[in-house]
Design a protein around this motif. Structure first.
Motif, mmCIF file in Angstrom:
data_model
loop_
_atom_site.group_PDB
_atom_site.id
_atom_site.type_symbol
_atom_site.label_atom_id
_atom_site.label_comp_id
_atom_site.label_asym_id
_atom_site.label_seq_id
_atom_site.Cartn_x
_atom_site.Cartn_y
_atom_site.Cartn_z
ATOM 1 N N VAL A 42 2.614 24.382 -49.634
ATOM 2 C CA VAL A 42 1.478 24.568 -49.971
ATOM 3 C C VAL A 42 0.356 24.025 -49.817
ATOM 4 C CG1 VAL A 42 0.178 26.553 -50.888
ATOM 5 C CG2 VAL A 42 2.602 26.250 -50.899
ATOM 6 N N LYS A 43 -0.483 24.432 -48.954
ATOM 7 C CA LYS A 43 -2.388 24.002 -48.133
ATOM 8 C C LYS A 43 -3.073 24.928 -49.140
ATOM 9 C CE LYS A 43 -3.764 24.825 -44.317
ATOM 10 N NZ LYS A 43 -4.128 24.318 -42.588
ATOM 11 N N PHE A 44 -3.587 23.887 -50.005
ATOM 12 C CA PHE A 44 -4.836 24.290 -50.782
ATOM 13 C C PHE A 44 -6.461 23.941 -50.354
ATOM 14 C CE2 PHE A 44 -1.568 25.570 -53.832
ATOM 15 C CZ PHE A 44 -1.688 27.216 -53.655
ATOM 16 N N GLN A 45 -7.289 24.334 -50.707
ATOM 17 C CA GLN A 45 -8.449 23.466 -50.696
ATOM 18 C C GLN A 45 -9.147 22.996 -52.157
ATOM 19 O OE1 GLN A 45 -11.618 26.105 -48.754
ATOM 20 N NE2 GLN A 45 -10.663 25.605 -46.843
ATOM 21 N N ASP A 78 -8.352 19.550 -48.169
ATOM 22 C CA ASP A 78 -6.920 20.341 -47.729
ATOM 23 C C ASP A 78 -6.250 19.507 -48.636
ATOM 24 O OD1 ASP A 78 -7.398 21.658 -45.915
ATOM 25 O OD2 ASP A 78 -6.312 20.974 -44.358
ATOM 26 N N THR A 96 2.145 33.857 -48.556
ATOM 27 C CA THR A 96 1.385 33.071 -49.603
ATOM 28 C C THR A 96 1.498 33.277 -51.074
ATOM 29 O OG1 THR A 96 -0.591 35.196 -49.648
ATOM 30 C CG2 THR A 96 -0.844 33.996 -47.694
ATOM 31 N N GLU A 98 -1.237 31.908 -54.468
ATOM 32 C CA GLU A 98 -2.209 31.655 -55.272
ATOM 33 C C GLU A 98 -1.878 30.764 -56.561
ATOM 34 O OE1 GLU A 98 -3.639 35.689 -55.973
ATOM 35 O OE2 GLU A 98 -1.894 36.287 -57.564
ATOM 36 N N THR A 126 5.056 24.913 -44.129
ATOM 37 C CA THR A 126 3.569 24.732 -44.866
ATOM 38 C C THR A 126 3.008 26.838 -45.318
ATOM 39 O OG1 THR A 126 2.952 22.878 -44.212
ATOM 40 C CG2 THR A 126 1.265 24.289 -45.195
ATOM 41 N N GLN A 128 0.498 28.803 -46.793
ATOM 42 C CA GLN A 128 -1.481 29.037 -46.653
ATOM 43 C C GLN A 128 -1.821 29.895 -48.476
ATOM 44 O OE1 GLN A 128 -3.470 27.891 -45.439
ATOM 45 N NE2 GLN A 128 -5.201 27.830 -46.658
ATOM 46 N N THR A 130 -4.058 30.689 -51.772
ATOM 47 C CA THR A 130 -5.234 30.726 -52.559
ATOM 48 C C THR A 130 -5.254 30.365 -53.736
ATOM 49 O OG1 THR A 130 -5.219 32.731 -52.474
ATOM 50 C CG2 THR A 130 -5.723 32.877 -50.625
#
Length: 296
Positions: A42-45, A78, A96, A98, A126, A128, A130
Motif C-alpha cells: 500500500v502506497k501512502f504519502q 511515497d 483502496t 485508508e 500495490t 493506493q 489515503t
C-alpha cells in the motif's frame, strides 16, 4: 564415544529456545508463522505514525497486519507499507486503503473493498492509500472559524456578566415567577370553565337552536297573504274611523269638532255639580218629610 555430546545438546536447546522466542515474539505481534498468508503493498504519502504489526481491517473485521514500513527513496514523498492478509481475502481492483487515527491514540488501517467481482489484485500488487483524519480533520478545518468567534464570545460573556450583576434581575425573576403562577391559576380556571360551564352553555345553545327550529317551522305554517290582507283591512277601517271622527256629519264628529256642544256639556256639568253641592248643604230645601202633616 558418544554421538551427542553435551555441547551438541546445549546447541540444540539454544536453537529450540531461539525458535520458541521468535515464534512467541511474532505471536505477540499477531503474526502466525504457521498460517499461510498473502501480501500486498500500500502506497501512502504520510503514514501518520503507523507502526509495524498494526492491525488491518476490512468492513470492521481484522483481516491482517502490517509487516513492514519503508520509505521510497527513489520517489521521495511515497511510503510503502507491506500488508499481510488472510489468503481467503479477495481484494477487488479499485479497492483502496485508508489510515484512520483512533481516539485512544494510534492509527488503524482500513481496506475499502470495491464492488468489482470480476477483477482482483494479485499477490504483491500495490494498492493506493489515503489518510483520513476523521473528526480531527473537521476540527482543524473549524479552528479558524472558532478563533474568529472567540472575541465575540468574550464580549457576549462580558455582557451576560453585566446583566447578571444588575440588581433588577432578581426582582424581574420574581415577577416572572408570579406571572407564571397567575397563568397557572388562570389555566386551571379555564380548565374548570371548559369542563363545567361550557357544556351547560352548549346545552342551552342547543335548546335555543331547537326553539328557533320550532319557531321557524311555525312561521312556515303562517298564511302571510291572508294576514297581510287582514292588516290592510284593519288599517282601512282605522282610516275610515279617523275620517269620520274628523267629519261633522255624525255624532262623534260633532262631539269632537263642535266647540258649542263642548261648552254646553261643560256648562251642564258645572250646573249639576253646583246642584249637588247645594243639595248636600241644604237638603231640607228639596226634601220634606213629616208624620203629622205639612207645616207652613
Amino acid at each position: 564415544m558418544k554421538l551427542i555430546t553435551k555441547e551438541v545438546r546445549i546447541g540444540i536447546a539454544g536453537i529450540v529456545a531461539l525458535c520458541i522466542l521468535i515464534y512467541g515474539i511474532n505471536y505477540l505481534k499477531g503474526i502466525n508463522m504457521f498460517k499461510p498468508a498473502s501480501y500486498f503493498y500500500v502506497k501512502f504519502q504520510n503514514v501518520n505514525g503507523l507502526a509495524d504489526s498494526s492491525p488491518v481491517f476490512a468492513d470492521g473485521v481484522r483481516v491482517g497486519i502490517v509487516r513492514s514500513i519503508s520509505y521510497n527513496y527513489d520517489q521521495p514523498g511515497d511510503v510503502i507499507v507491506e500488508v499481510e492478509v488472510d489468503t481467503e481475502l479477495r481484494v477487488p481492483k479499485g479497492s483502496t486503503a485508508e489510515l484512520v487515527p483512533e481516539l485512544m491514540g494510534g492509527v488503524r488501517m482500513n481496506i475499502l473493498l470495491a464492488n468489482n467481482p470480476r477483477e482482483r489484485y494479485a499477490v504483491g500488487d500495490t494498492i493506493q492509500g489515503t489518510l483520513n483524519n476523521g473528526m480531527m480533520e473537521k476540527v482543524s478545518a473549524m479552528m479558524p472559524e472558532i478563533e474568529k468567534m472567540l472575541p465575540k464570545l468574550d464580549s457576549i460573556l462580558t455582557s451576560l456578566n453585566n446583566i447578571m450583576a444588575d440588581q433588577s434581575i432578581p426582582s424581574t425573576l420574581h415577577s416572572i415567577e408570579r406571572t407564571a403562577a397567575n397563568l397557572e391559576t388562570s389555566s386551571r380556571q379555564m380548565s374548570r370553565l371548559m369542563s363545567r360551564d361550557i357544556p351547560q352553555l352548549t346545552g342551552k345553545l342547543n335548546t335555543i337552536g331547537d326553539n328557533f327550529i320550532v319557531i321557524s317551522d311555525n312561521l312556515k305554517e303562517i298564511d302571510y297573504a291572508a294576514a297581510f290582507k287582514k292588516i290592510d283591512a284593519t288599517i282601512e277601517n282605522a282610516k275610515m274611523l279617523t275620517e269620520k271622527m274628523n267629519s261633522k256629519d255624525n255624532t262623534i264628529g260633532l262631539l269632537l269638532n263642535d266647540p258649542q256642544l263642548y261648552n254646553n256639556l261643560n256648562s251642564t256639568a258645572t250646573n249639576a255639580a253646583s246642584l249637588l253641592e247645594d243639595l248636600k248643604t241644604n237638603p231640607k230645601r228639596y226634601v220634606h218629610f213629616s208624620l203629622f202633616g205639612k207645616k207652613n
